[in-house]
Design a protein around this motif. Structure first.
Motif, PDB file in Angstrom:
ATOM      1  N   ALA A  17       0.525  -1.255   0.116  1.00 17.00           N
ATOM      2  CA  ALA A  17      -0.073  -0.010   0.038  1.00 17.00           C
ATOM      3  C   ALA A  17       0.899   1.357   0.155  1.00 17.00           C
ATOM      4  N   SER A  18       0.250   2.300  -0.338  1.00 18.18           N
ATOM      5  CA  SER A  18       0.864   3.496  -0.390  1.00 18.18           C
ATOM      6  C   SER A  18       0.260   4.462   0.875  1.00 18.18           C
ATOM      7  N   ILE A  19       1.185   4.883   1.700  1.00 21.87           N
ATOM      8  CA  ILE A  19       0.569   5.349   2.999  1.00 21.87           C
ATOM      9  C   ILE A  19       1.451   6.706   3.260  1.00 21.87           C
ATOM     10  N   ALA A  20       0.352   7.589   3.344  1.00 20.42           N
ATOM     11  CA  ALA A  20       0.996   9.015   3.700  1.00 20.42           C
ATOM     12  C   ALA A  20       1.024   9.163   5.363  1.00 20.42           C
ATOM     13  N   ILE A  21       2.146   9.652   5.712  1.00 19.87           N
ATOM     14  CA  ILE A  21       2.363   9.823   7.268  1.00 19.87           C
ATOM     15  C   ILE A  21       2.594  11.348   7.527  1.00 19.87           C
ATOM     16  N   THR A  62       5.799   4.715   1.452  1.00 16.72           N
ATOM     17  CA  THR A  62       5.317   5.824   2.195  1.00 16.72           C
ATOM     18  C   THR A  62       6.001   7.306   1.636  1.00 16.72           C
ATOM     19  N   LEU A  63       4.963   8.347   2.219  1.00 22.36           N
ATOM     20  CA  LEU A  63       5.304   9.761   2.014  1.00 22.36           C
ATOM     21  C   LEU A  63       5.101  10.539   3.198  1.00 22.36           C
ATOM     22  N   LEU A  64       6.259  10.872   3.491  1.00 25.05           N
ATOM     23  CA  LEU A  64       6.472  11.955   4.901  1.00 25.05           C
ATOM     24  C   LEU A  64       5.778  13.195   4.467  1.00 25.05           C
ATOM     25  N   ILE A  65       4.813  13.709   5.247  1.00 23.05           N
ATOM     26  CA  ILE A  65       4.151  15.138   4.989  1.00 23.05           C
ATOM     27  C   ILE A  65       4.684  15.954   6.288  1.00 23.05           C
ATOM     28  N   GLY A  66       5.109  17.034   5.994  1.00 17.89           N
ATOM     29  CA  GLY A  66       5.208  18.100   7.375  1.00 17.89           C
ATOM     30  C   GLY A  66       6.585  17.643   8.017  1.00 17.89           C
ATOM     31  N   ASP A  67       7.518  16.829   7.477  1.00 15.41           N
ATOM     32  CA  ASP A  67       8.556  16.543   8.374  1.00 15.41           C
ATOM     33  C   ASP A  67       9.672  17.799   8.441  1.00 15.41           C
ATOM     34  N   ASP A  68       9.462  18.637   7.235  1.00 17.61           N
ATOM     35  CA  ASP A  68      10.673  19.688   7.448  1.00 17.61           C
ATOM     36  C   ASP A  68      10.295  20.859   8.685  1.00 17.61           C
TER      37      ASP A  68
END
Length: 236
Positions: A17-21, A62-68
């Motif tokens: 699966a493709s999971i956005a975190i 996975t895709l990390l969002i907001g990690d910056d």
């Protein structure tokens, strides 16, 4: 190394699966300040990275969002996950100000409340794929319980600022319809509060790598389970 250990606990992935975190909060407004003076954003970032690593080692994308730490516009976070299978926003919890007390820790005057502890999960009925989001939230709650964690009932208390109805009481899942990152998502979405970091004992537990390893292992196992169920991750 941690992610590799976690991945060894997980069942063989049947459906990648493709999971956005999503890393809750951002540097300018970092969320809760823990009982020992650490920002929630720091806790969220560390756990989100560990969850991402574990899921990738289990075969998911996975895709990390907001990690910056720069993602100040909450309404723009979930749209970045368009086309993926699941959106998970990672947070750590506090309590209403009326429940906070003051203590001195290493020369700092800080707020704490040892009255409440445990994890919570949230879904929004304004999300167009709420049922699939709820399925995954329930699977995560069940897996966490199986790993020895206890859901908090605090958010269901009939007090001003809480009173969130249960979507799945046994597994600690609540409805919170107006959460921006959930209602704006075009895919199944949920928000995870890993624990109460204004609770002094719970903060120490969440700081323990072995405890976080159990959390990431439970989430990885639950994602495998809910992604295998009919209709999960259906973005049509």
């Amino acid at each position: 190394m941690l992610a590799a250990c976690v991945a060894s606990w997980l069942p063989q992935t049947v459906l990648a699966a493709s999971i956005a975190i999503d890393v809750g909060h951002y540097l300018e407004k970092p969320g809760v300040i823990s009982a020992r003076g650490v920002t929630e954003f720091e806790y969220n970032l560390r756990l989100a990275r560990e969850i991402s690593d574990a899921l990738r080692h289990a075969g998911h994308r996975t895709l990390l969002i907001g990690d910056d730490g720069m993602a100040a516009d909450l309404g723009r976070r979930a749209p970045r996950a368009a086309g993926m299978d699941l959106f998970i926003s990672i947070h750590h919890d506090s309590v209403q100000p009326r429940f906070l007390s003051v203590w001195e820790h290493e020369g700092e005057t800080l707020n704490y409340s040892d009255k409440f502890a445990g994890f919570s999960l949230f879904v929004s009925r304004l999300n167009s794929h709420m049922e699939a989001g709820l399925r995954c939230a329930s699977a995560i709650g069940a897996a966490l319980r199986g790993a020895g964690f206890t859901p908090s009932r605090y958010h269901a208390d009939p007090i001003l600022g809480e009173n969130r109805p249960f979507a799945d009481e046994a597994n600690g899942v609540h409805y919170f319809d107006n959460l921006a990152v959930l209602k704006t998502a075009s895919i199944p979405a949920l928000l995870f509060e890993a624990g109460v970091i204004v609770n002094r004992d719970e903060e120490l537990r969440l700081h323990d790598p072995a405890v976080r390893q159990r959390i990431t292992g439970a989430i990885g196992s639950a994602v495998n389970t809910c992604m295998e169920q009919p209709g999960s991750g259906d973005k049509k």
